[in-house]
Design an enzyme around this catalytic site. Structure first.
Site, short mmCIF file in Angstrom:
data_model
loop_
_atom_site.label_atom_id
_atom_site.label_comp_id
_atom_site.label_asym_id
_atom_site.label_seq_id
_atom_site.Cartn_x
_atom_site.Cartn_y
_atom_site.Cartn_z
N ALA A 162 0.84 -1.20 0.00
CA ALA A 162 0.00 0.00 0.00
C ALA A 162 0.87 1.24 0.00
O ALA A 162 1.91 1.28 0.66
CB ALA A 162 -0.91 0.00 1.23
N VAL A 163 0.43 2.25 -0.73
CA VAL A 163 1.14 3.53 -0.82
C VAL A 163 0.14 4.65 -0.59
O VAL A 163 -0.97 4.63 -1.14
CB VAL A 163 1.81 3.70 -2.21
N ARG A 169 2.83 6.84 -7.78
CA ARG A 169 3.54 7.12 -9.03
C ARG A 169 4.89 7.79 -8.79
O ARG A 169 5.36 8.59 -9.60
CB ARG A 169 2.67 7.98 -9.97
N LYS A 171 7.51 5.65 -7.45
CA LYS A 171 8.39 4.48 -7.30
C LYS A 171 8.45 3.92 -5.88
O LYS A 171 9.37 3.16 -5.56
CB LYS A 171 9.81 4.81 -7.78
N ALA A 173 6.25 1.80 -4.44
CA ALA A 173 5.94 0.37 -4.51
C ALA A 173 7.11 -0.42 -5.10
O ALA A 173 7.42 -1.53 -4.64
CB ALA A 173 4.68 0.14 -5.33
N ASP A 200 -6.41 -5.92 -12.97
CA ASP A 200 -5.67 -4.77 -12.44
C ASP A 200 -4.34 -4.68 -13.20
O ASP A 200 -3.30 -5.11 -12.73
CB ASP A 200 -5.42 -4.92 -10.94
N TYR A 207 4.36 -5.53 -10.99
CA TYR A 207 4.95 -6.80 -10.56
C TYR A 207 5.78 -7.43 -11.68
O TYR A 207 6.84 -8.01 -11.41
CB TYR A 207 3.85 -7.75 -10.09
#
Length: 241
Positions: A162-163, A169, A171, A173, A200, A207
């Site tokens: 989670a961010v 946007r 970086k 994650a 998604d 990923y």
């Protein structure tokens, strides 16, 4: 990104009179929150798992303040607004997230579960930095995953990434996923796995860019009969030695 799933609900009561409504629903036992020796050794030996130009990632410190920060990040990321009741439901959701975190900490050895947190890179070592993102990593041995991991008996499962909205946007994650790779090497695991919703495409691209590949998906009957969005299983072999 893949949603959080909390299968263990804990009912805990009370807190200080100065707490918010969501805080009042969860009482953190300070005796349970002291960092254990294994955690202290890992932190001392490795410090930040990743430290790049903008972000650095470390293991969560098991204090009440930091745990509430983690719960806030995950609640903001995964909470689905409800018209007219948004603040109320968000408070309940934060309490549920915090309860799930407490459960995992209290029932998992320190070398089989970790919550990693990302914060802005800074030379100032202040303890009150804002958390930009979090991720859970857990050692698992699910047969349906192991059949895709030649020779492995266990693997590191990545979940709950989670961010905060204002840091997306940027970086965060990507940096969290790098830290998962490093932790897998520290703990001695060759493979990492995660699940993402099939539709998604943003999460799946994230990923894939990190080295994960799709190896299977949910059975059609589970999505048709239950009405759940179909997920795919993605795995990668750690390239960090």
């Amino acid at each position: 990104m893949a949603h959080l799933h909390y299968n263990h609900s804990i009912v805990v009561k009370g807190s200080s009179s100065t707490s918010t409504s969501s805080d009042q629903q969860v009482n953190l036992d300070s005796e349970k929150l002291q960092p254990n020796r294994a955690y202290e050794n890992e932190t001392h030996q490795f410090g930040y798992l990743v430290s790049d130009v903008d972000w650095q990632v470390r293991r969560m410190v098991e204090t009440e303040e930091e745990m509430r920060k983690v719960a806030y990040v995950q609640a903001e990321a995964f909470h689905e607004p409800v018209f007219l009741f948004d603040d109320l439901f968000l408070d309940f959701f934060k309490a549920e997230v915090l309860s799930g975190l407490l459960y995992r900490l209290r029932n998992s050895p320190p070398d089989r579960y970790a919550c990693l947190v990302a914060e802005p890179r800074s030379d100032d070592q202040e303890s009150n930095k804002e958390l930009a993102g979090v991720v859970d990593v857990t050692v698992l041995r699910e047969d349906s995953v192991l059949e895709h991991l030649p020779g492995a008996e266990e693997y590191l499962y990545v979940s709950g990434i989670a961010v905060l909205n204002k840091f997306r946007r940027q970086k965060v994650a990507t940096t969290l996923l790098k830290a998962c790779d490093i932790l897998s090497a520290i703990w001695g695991f060759e493979y990492l796995a995660l699940r993402a919703y099939e539709d998604d495409y943003g999460a799946r691209k994230l990923y894939s860019n990190a080295g994960y590949r799709v190896v299977s998906g949910d059975s059609p009957w589970t999505t048709t009969w239950i009405g759940r969005r179909r997920r795919v299983l993605m795995v990668k072999r750690s390239n960090i030695q």
